[in-house]
Design an enzyme around this catalytic site. Structure first.
Site, PDB file in Angstrom:
ATOM      1  N   CYS A  87      85.549 -49.817  47.688  1.00  0.00           N
ATOM      2  CA  CYS A  87      84.353 -49.585  47.400  1.00  0.00           C
ATOM      3  C   CYS A  87      83.948 -49.934  45.888  1.00  0.00           C
ATOM      4  O   CYS A  87      83.768 -51.072  45.487  1.00  0.00           O
ATOM      5  CB  CYS A  87      84.022 -48.192  47.519  1.00  0.00           C
ATOM      6  SG  CYS A  87      82.279 -47.639  47.676  1.00  0.00           S
ATOM      7  N   ARG A  89      71.282 -45.824  51.934  1.00  0.00           N
ATOM      8  CA  ARG A  89      72.812 -45.733  51.873  1.00  0.00           C
ATOM      9  C   ARG A  89      73.358 -46.071  53.217  1.00  0.00           C
ATOM     10  O   ARG A  89      72.834 -45.485  54.140  1.00  0.00           O
ATOM     11  CB  ARG A  89      72.827 -44.081  51.534  1.00  0.00           C
ATOM     12  CG  ARG A  89      74.444 -43.979  50.951  1.00  0.00           C
ATOM     13  CD  ARG A  89      74.561 -42.756  50.022  1.00  0.00           C
ATOM     14  NE  ARG A  89      75.785 -42.978  49.333  1.00  0.00           N
ATOM     15  CZ  ARG A  89      76.036 -43.624  48.126  1.00  0.00           C
ATOM     16  NH1 ARG A  89      75.125 -44.303  47.700  1.00  0.00           N
ATOM     17  NH2 ARG A  89      77.282 -43.647  47.733  1.00  0.00           N
ATOM     18  N   HIS A 146      86.705 -46.333  53.298  1.00  0.00           N
ATOM     19  CA  HIS A 146      87.238 -45.112  52.719  1.00  0.00           C
ATOM     20  C   HIS A 146      88.018 -44.472  53.941  1.00  0.00           C
ATOM     21  O   HIS A 146      88.397 -45.079  55.009  1.00  0.00           O
ATOM     22  CB  HIS A 146      86.294 -44.103  52.373  1.00  0.00           C
ATOM     23  CG  HIS A 146      85.551 -44.610  51.114  1.00  0.00           C
ATOM     24  ND1 HIS A 146      86.243 -44.475  49.780  1.00  0.00           N
ATOM     25  CD2 HIS A 146      84.123 -45.105  50.874  1.00  0.00           C
ATOM     26  CE1 HIS A 146      85.372 -44.972  48.984  1.00  0.00           C
ATOM     27  NE2 HIS A 146      84.120 -45.433  49.406  1.00  0.00           N
TER      28      HIS A 146
END
EC number: 6.3.5.13
Length: 248
Positions: free
Chosen positions: A95, A129, A195
């Site tokens: 990320c 997002r 993640h």
């Protein structure tokens, strides 16, 4: 007993969404093979001998965290880290760390954060997002693997011709939600948005990274001792079963 050395870049500023679990997974799967993995945290202002490391991990962080360390990354660590990566240092970046390995990150607020430039990518902050489970199909050597993870980013990362995609997005948004690319690879540098954390869920990738580091340190003839991962693979397959129903 063999020994490897791992640099954990900016763990206080850049390690969110369970990213520290990646370091734990690397250390444990090394230990089960009688490989000692020494982990050195790298903080802003530290003097680092990058030639002494075999592995590096660079986790995710918010825009504010990236801004805090961007100058140190470029000015203090940049020359030595670039040289080590060119020489085959194995790195996993997630990320925010992934974004800072590219040419630049243009935040949603219009701030342009220069990157290390070791991956031919750039990132533009967006209003949407991109959150949720993600599956990326990749090749690790001769093995095709479906990696599972969780993405949470508003930055949209675009690839230049100098990198190849880590894999093809089967579920989720991937790097930009447009072209089906999930992550990027160049030399022994692996970057992506997975993640969750990534390596405990995907022992195949954990072992691949360890193998690359061992071969660089001890020579190409060094193989990785096979290691059982029954529980990890069962968990991985359970998630794949749930997420890939539309492919059945």
């Amino acid at each position: 007993m063999r020994t490897l050395h791992l640099a954990h870049l900016y763990p206080a500023e850049m390690s969110v969404y369970g990213d520290r679990g990646n370091v734990i997974a690397l250390r444990q799967r090394c230990a089960w093979r009688a490989i000692t993995l020494h982990v050195t945290p790298v903080a802003p202002g530290d003097q680092v001998d990058w030639a002494s490391f075999d592995l590096a991990f660079f986790g995710g962080g918010q825009d504010s965290g990236q801004a805090l360390i961007a100058h140190d990354l470029l000015e203090r660590q940049g020359p030595g880290l670039r040289a080590a990566l060119e020489d085959g240092l194995t790195m996993l970046a997630i990320c925010g760390g992934y974004q800072l390995l590219g040419h630049y990150f243009l935040t949603h607020a219009g701030e342009r954060l220069p990157g290390l430039g070791v991956l031919d990518i750039h990132t533009v902050g967006g209003k949407q997002r991109m959150i949720g489970n993600i599956v990326v199909e990749t090749k690790l050597g001769e093995q095709t693997v479906r990696l599972v993870g969780f993405e949470n980013h508003s930055g949209r990362t675009f690839h230049g011709s100098g990198v190849r995609p880590l894999g093809r997005v089967l579920v989720g948004y991937g790097d930009n939600g447009e072209d089906g690319r999930g992550g990027a690879v160049d030399r022994n540098i692996y970057g992506c948005y997975l993640h969750g954390s990534l390596l405990p869920k995907n022992p195949q990738l954990t072992d691949h990274l360890i193998s690359l580091a061992l071969k660089r340190r001890y020579g190409p003839q060094v193989g990785l001792v096979p290691l059982e991962a029954q529980l990890e693979l069962q968990a991985q397959q359970t998630m794949l079963g749930r997420l890939l129903k539309r492919f059945a």
